[in-house]
Write a protein that holds these residues in place. Structure first.
Motif, PDB file in Angstrom:
ATOM      1  N   GLY A  54       0.819  -1.216   0.000  1.00  0.00           N
ATOM      2  CA  GLY A  54       0.000   0.000   0.000  1.00  0.00           C
ATOM      3  C   GLY A  54       0.842   1.249   0.000  1.00  0.00           C
ATOM      4  N   ALA A  55       2.001   1.219  -0.715  1.00  0.00           N
ATOM      5  CA  ALA A  55       2.890   2.373  -0.693  1.00  0.00           C
ATOM      6  C   ALA A  55       2.291   3.509  -1.496  1.00  0.00           C
ATOM      7  CB  ALA A  55       4.245   1.968  -1.283  1.00  0.00           C
ATOM      8  N   ASN A  56       2.060   4.642  -0.862  1.00  0.00           N
ATOM      9  CA  ASN A  56       1.656   5.877  -1.528  1.00  0.00           C
ATOM     10  C   ASN A  56       0.401   5.709  -2.386  1.00  0.00           C
ATOM     11  OD1 ASN A  56       1.862   8.534  -1.952  1.00  0.00           O
ATOM     12  ND2 ASN A  56       3.626   8.468  -3.317  1.00  0.00           N
ATOM     13  N   LEU A  57      -0.665   5.172  -1.782  1.00  0.00           N
ATOM     14  CA  LEU A  57      -1.927   5.039  -2.500  1.00  0.00           C
ATOM     15  C   LEU A  57      -2.708   6.336  -2.400  1.00  0.00           C
ATOM     16  CD1 LEU A  57      -3.332   1.532  -1.524  1.00  0.00           C
ATOM     17  CD2 LEU A  57      -2.499   2.238  -3.728  1.00  0.00           C
ATOM     18  N   LYS A  58      -3.336   6.718  -3.511  1.00  0.00           N
ATOM     19  CA  LYS A  58      -4.174   7.918  -3.483  1.00  0.00           C
ATOM     20  C   LYS A  58      -5.539   7.554  -4.051  1.00  0.00           C
ATOM     21  CE  LYS A  58      -4.311  12.768  -4.559  1.00  0.00           C
ATOM     22  NZ  LYS A  58      -4.257  13.450  -3.281  1.00  0.00           N
ATOM     23  N   THR A  59      -6.588   8.062  -3.419  1.00  0.00           N
ATOM     24  CA  THR A  59      -7.946   7.762  -3.875  1.00  0.00           C
ATOM     25  C   THR A  59      -8.425   8.870  -4.804  1.00  0.00           C
ATOM     26  OG1 THR A  59      -8.301   6.865  -1.702  1.00  0.00           O
ATOM     27  CG2 THR A  59     -10.221   7.046  -3.103  1.00  0.00           C
ATOM     28  N   PHE A  60      -8.969   8.457  -5.948  1.00  0.00           N
ATOM     29  CA  PHE A  60      -9.579   9.399  -6.885  1.00  0.00           C
ATOM     30  C   PHE A  60     -11.081   9.150  -6.892  1.00  0.00           C
ATOM     31  CE2 PHE A  60      -6.106  11.504  -9.012  1.00  0.00           C
ATOM     32  CZ  PHE A  60      -5.043  10.679  -8.764  1.00  0.00           C
ATOM     33  N   GLN A  61     -11.842  10.199  -6.629  1.00  0.00           N
ATOM     34  CA  GLN A  61     -13.299  10.086  -6.712  1.00  0.00           C
ATOM     35  C   GLN A  61     -13.709  10.683  -8.048  1.00  0.00           C
ATOM     36  OE1 GLN A  61     -14.652  12.147  -3.190  1.00  0.00           O
ATOM     37  NE2 GLN A  61     -15.286  10.192  -2.321  1.00  0.00           N
ATOM     38  N   ILE A  62     -14.220   9.817  -8.937  1.00  0.00           N
ATOM     39  CA  ILE A  62     -14.490  10.289 -10.299  1.00  0.00           C
ATOM     40  C   ILE A  62     -15.983  10.199 -10.575  1.00  0.00           C
ATOM     41  CG2 ILE A  62     -13.907  10.013 -12.731  1.00  0.00           C
ATOM     42  CD1 ILE A  62     -11.296   8.844 -11.927  1.00  0.00           C
ATOM     43  N   ASN A  69     -26.988   2.804 -19.152  1.00  0.00           N
ATOM     44  CA  ASN A  69     -27.680   2.334 -17.945  1.00  0.00           C
ATOM     45  C   ASN A  69     -27.981   3.553 -17.096  1.00  0.00           C
ATOM     46  OD1 ASN A  69     -27.221  -0.349 -18.703  1.00  0.00           O
ATOM     47  ND2 ASN A  69     -25.193  -0.304 -17.771  1.00  0.00           N
ATOM     48  N   PRO A  70     -28.956   4.354 -17.490  1.00  0.00           N
ATOM     49  CA  PRO A  70     -29.113   5.637 -16.817  1.00  0.00           C
ATOM     50  C   PRO A  70     -29.693   5.491 -15.430  1.00  0.00           C
ATOM     51  CG  PRO A  70     -30.826   5.352 -18.449  1.00  0.00           C
ATOM     52  CD  PRO A  70     -30.008   4.114 -18.490  1.00  0.00           C
ATOM     53  N   GLY A  71     -29.089   6.115 -14.488  1.00  0.00           N
ATOM     54  CA  GLY A  71     -29.596   6.166 -13.123  1.00  0.00           C
ATOM     55  C   GLY A  71     -29.157   7.503 -12.607  1.00  0.00           C
ATOM     56  N   LYS A  72     -28.768   7.571 -11.356  1.00  0.00           N
ATOM     57  CA  LYS A  72     -28.248   8.818 -10.824  1.00  0.00           C
ATOM     58  C   LYS A  72     -26.735   8.829 -11.021  1.00  0.00           C
ATOM     59  CE  LYS A  72     -31.595  10.322  -7.419  1.00  0.00           C
ATOM     60  NZ  LYS A  72     -32.088  11.464  -8.142  1.00  0.00           N
ATOM     61  N   PRO A  73     -26.141   9.991 -11.326  1.00  0.00           N
ATOM     62  CA  PRO A  73     -24.679  10.032 -11.432  1.00  0.00           C
ATOM     63  C   PRO A  73     -24.051   9.786 -10.065  1.00  0.00           C
ATOM     64  CG  PRO A  73     -25.621  12.220 -11.699  1.00  0.00           C
ATOM     65  CD  PRO A  73     -26.768  11.282 -11.633  1.00  0.00           C
ATOM     66  N   GLU A  74     -22.873   9.131 -10.073  1.00  0.00           N
ATOM     67  CA  GLU A  74     -22.229   8.777  -8.813  1.00  0.00           C
ATOM     68  C   GLU A  74     -20.753   9.103  -8.851  1.00  0.00           C
ATOM     69  OE1 GLU A  74     -25.021   5.009  -7.533  1.00  0.00           O
ATOM     70  OE2 GLU A  74     -23.133   4.691  -8.559  1.00  0.00           O
ATOM     71  N   LEU A  75     -20.148   9.242  -7.661  1.00  0.00           N
ATOM     72  CA  LEU A  75     -18.703   9.400  -7.557  1.00  0.00           C
ATOM     73  C   LEU A  75     -18.129   8.034  -7.235  1.00  0.00           C
ATOM     74  CD1 LEU A  75     -18.283  12.668  -5.457  1.00  0.00           C
ATOM     75  CD2 LEU A  75     -17.742  12.361  -7.842  1.00  0.00           C
ATOM     76  N   GLN A  76     -17.306   7.515  -8.131  1.00  0.00           N
ATOM     77  CA  GLN A  76     -16.728   6.197  -7.906  1.00  0.00           C
ATOM     78  C   GLN A  76     -15.281   6.356  -7.440  1.00  0.00           C
ATOM     79  OE1 GLN A  76     -17.632   3.658 -11.172  1.00  0.00           O
ATOM     80  NE2 GLN A  76     -16.551   1.915 -10.315  1.00  0.00           N
ATOM     81  N   ASP A  77     -14.872   5.491  -6.480  1.00  0.00           N
ATOM     82  CA  ASP A  77     -13.534   5.605  -5.908  1.00  0.00           C
ATOM     83  C   ASP A  77     -12.568   4.697  -6.644  1.00  0.00           C
ATOM     84  OD1 ASP A  77     -14.323   6.028  -2.360  1.00  0.00           O
ATOM     85  OD2 ASP A  77     -14.393   7.362  -4.093  1.00  0.00           O
ATOM     86  N   TYR A  78     -11.375   5.202  -6.938  1.00  0.00           N
ATOM     87  CA  TYR A  78     -10.317   4.384  -7.512  1.00  0.00           C
ATOM     88  C   TYR A  78      -9.046   4.673  -6.720  1.00  0.00           C
ATOM     89  CZ  TYR A  78     -13.419   4.037 -11.563  1.00  0.00           C
ATOM     90  OH  TYR A  78     -14.482   3.819 -12.381  1.00  0.00           O
ATOM     91  N   LYS A  79      -8.308   3.607  -6.368  1.00  0.00           N
ATOM     92  CA  LYS A  79      -7.049   3.806  -5.653  1.00  0.00           C
ATOM     93  C   LYS A  79      -5.892   3.600  -6.620  1.00  0.00           C
ATOM     94  CE  LYS A  79      -8.080   2.962  -0.832  1.00  0.00           C
ATOM     95  NZ  LYS A  79      -9.531   3.141  -0.916  1.00  0.00           N
ATOM     96  N   ILE A  80      -4.969   4.564  -6.621  1.00  0.00           N
ATOM     97  CA  ILE A  80      -3.829   4.514  -7.536  1.00  0.00           C
ATOM     98  C   ILE A  80      -2.554   4.618  -6.716  1.00  0.00           C
ATOM     99  CG2 ILE A  80      -2.603   5.887  -9.274  1.00  0.00           C
ATOM    100  CD1 ILE A  80      -4.690   4.587 -10.675  1.00  0.00           C
ATOM    101  N   ASP A  81      -1.553   3.768  -7.066  1.00  0.00           N
ATOM    102  CA  ASP A  81      -0.248   3.871  -6.449  1.00  0.00           C
ATOM    103  C   ASP A  81       0.528   4.941  -7.200  1.00  0.00           C
ATOM    104  OD1 ASP A  81       2.496   1.525  -5.829  1.00  0.00           O
ATOM    105  OD2 ASP A  81       2.110   3.577  -5.184  1.00  0.00           O
ATOM    106  N   LEU A  82       0.822   6.043  -6.526  1.00  0.00           N
ATOM    107  CA  LEU A  82       1.444   7.177  -7.215  1.00  0.00           C
ATOM    108  C   LEU A  82       2.857   6.874  -7.687  1.00  0.00           C
ATOM    109  CD1 LEU A  82       0.161  10.239  -5.178  1.00  0.00           C
ATOM    110  CD2 LEU A  82      -0.713   9.273  -7.277  1.00  0.00           C
TER     111      LEU A  82
END
Lengths: 280, 90
Positions: A45-53, A60-73
């Motif tokens: 888990g070295a230097n992980l950063k979460t991106f909320q996109i 598949n229309p519904g409500k727009p959402e913020l999805q989390d992605y973890k990236i090792d910088l």
């Protein structure tokens, strides 16, 4: 002569081959080391950063959402666009966004990063463990995920007639219309605009009147053609935008100057147009 | 026909449908039938499938439809055709 040529060819070929031979394993080992580092750092888990996109799929229309992605910088380039491409390549291929030049000249990757409009290819990923929120340009209709509908913006640019208009033909027909260095310097700060729409979509006045107010980008270009010494339709251009809504919705909020990724100041150009309207 | 008073959004959908049928009238007869059948099946399918309260999606479809209608209105465009794509889960 022939011997010399053959000798030279023979001499170069093995070195070229050996260079090629050297290249291939180097590429293999580099990916191998990347895979190893991913495995090790993923576990550590070295230097992980979460991106909320922001995600919204019209299929598949519904409500727009913020999805989390973890990236090792450590495995990722320094810019937000590098992170987005990494997410699309490795984690979620359905993530949709516009991009082209990756050097801040095309204006395709304009989006809202942590509340500020900017180009993803020029915005550095903020170091630290705070989550980065990436949303599309504000108050624009969303087509999918981070892609917005720019047709209104482009139509407004088209409406100011961004081309040279002359009443008299050039002084030397078939040759360039000459311009002094001082006159060309008047266009600095306006010709560099890449039409990324960061400024217009950061202007609250443009949010509330997107169809009637032209927005800082279109007005910057209007001033670029008004200030061009070679253009002879200055009076007509000024009259065309001398409208309560087209020009005077600008209340010098100056969010545009703050948002511009190229460092331009559309607010200053709009003030220049307003001054010309006053005097002319 | 439908409800007693149509909402603004329902009026927009109906005017878009009317616009498509009017544009189809300006095309040659065989293509006109094809355009009308494609447009009517699309509208009927969406009216059944799409939730009435899903305003964001309905507005998205309206914008998409308006753009397609502007393209269809151009005299260079001769006809409309559609291909059915089945999403396969790989």
């Amino acid at each position: 002569m022939a011997f010399g040529l053959i000798g030279r060819v023979v001499g170069t070929k093995p070195s070229r081959l050996s260079a090629a031979v050297r290249l291939i394993p180097a590429r293999w080992t580099s990916t191998g080391s990347e895979a190893q580092s991913k495995a090790s750092s993923g576990g550590g888990g070295a230097n992980l950063k979460t991106f909320q996109i922001y995600r919204w799929n019209p299929d598949n229309p519904g409500k727009p959402e913020l999805q989390d992605y973890k990236i090792d910088l450590k495995d990722c380039g320094p810019m937000v666009l590098d992170a987005l491409i990494k997410i699309k390549n490795e984690m979620d291929p359905s993530l949709t966004f516009r991009r082209s030049c990756r050097e801040g000249i095309c204006g395709s990757c304009a989006m809202n990063i942590d509340g500020c409009n900017g180009l993803a290819c020029l915005t550095k990923i903020e170091s630290g463990s705070k989550e980065t929120t990436i949303t599309p340009l504000p108050h624009m209709f969303v087509i999918k995920d981070l892609v917005v509908d720019m047709t209104n913006f482009y139509n407004q640019y088209k409406s100011i007639e961004p081309w040279l208009k002359r009443k008299n033909p050039a002084s030397v027909p078939g040759k360039e219309i000459l311009q002094s260095k001082k006159d060309r310097a008047k266009l600095d700060g306006m010709y560099e605009c890449i039409l990324c729409a960061c400024c217009s979509t950061s202007c609250p006045s443009y949010w509330w009147n997107p169809e009637s107010y032209l927005g800082p980008a279109a007005l910057l270009h209007a001033n670029r053609w008004i200030s061009d010494s070679r253009d002879e339709y200055t009076k007509e251009r000024l009259e065309a935008i001398n409208d309560e809504f087209k020009l005077y919705r600008c209340h010098t909020i100056l969010n545009c100057a703050r948002a511009c990724p190229k460092g331009l100041n559309p607010g200053k150009q709009i003030t220049h147009i307003k001054q010309l309207q006053q005097s002319g | 026909m439908g409800a007693a008073k149509l909402s603004g959004m329902q009026k927009q959908v109906l005017s878009l449908y009317r616009g498509f049928l009017r544009a189809a009238r300006s095309k040659p007869t065989e293509d006109r039938k094809r355009i009308e059948s494609i447009v009517s099946t699309e509208f009927r399918h969406n009216s059944k499938e799409v939730d009435r309260k899903n305003f964001q999606y309905i507005e998205y479809l309206l914008r998409l439809g308006t753009k397609q209608l502007d393209q269809l209105k151009s005299p260079d465009i001769v006809s409309l055709s559609s291909v059915k794509v089945v999403a396969s889960k790989t």
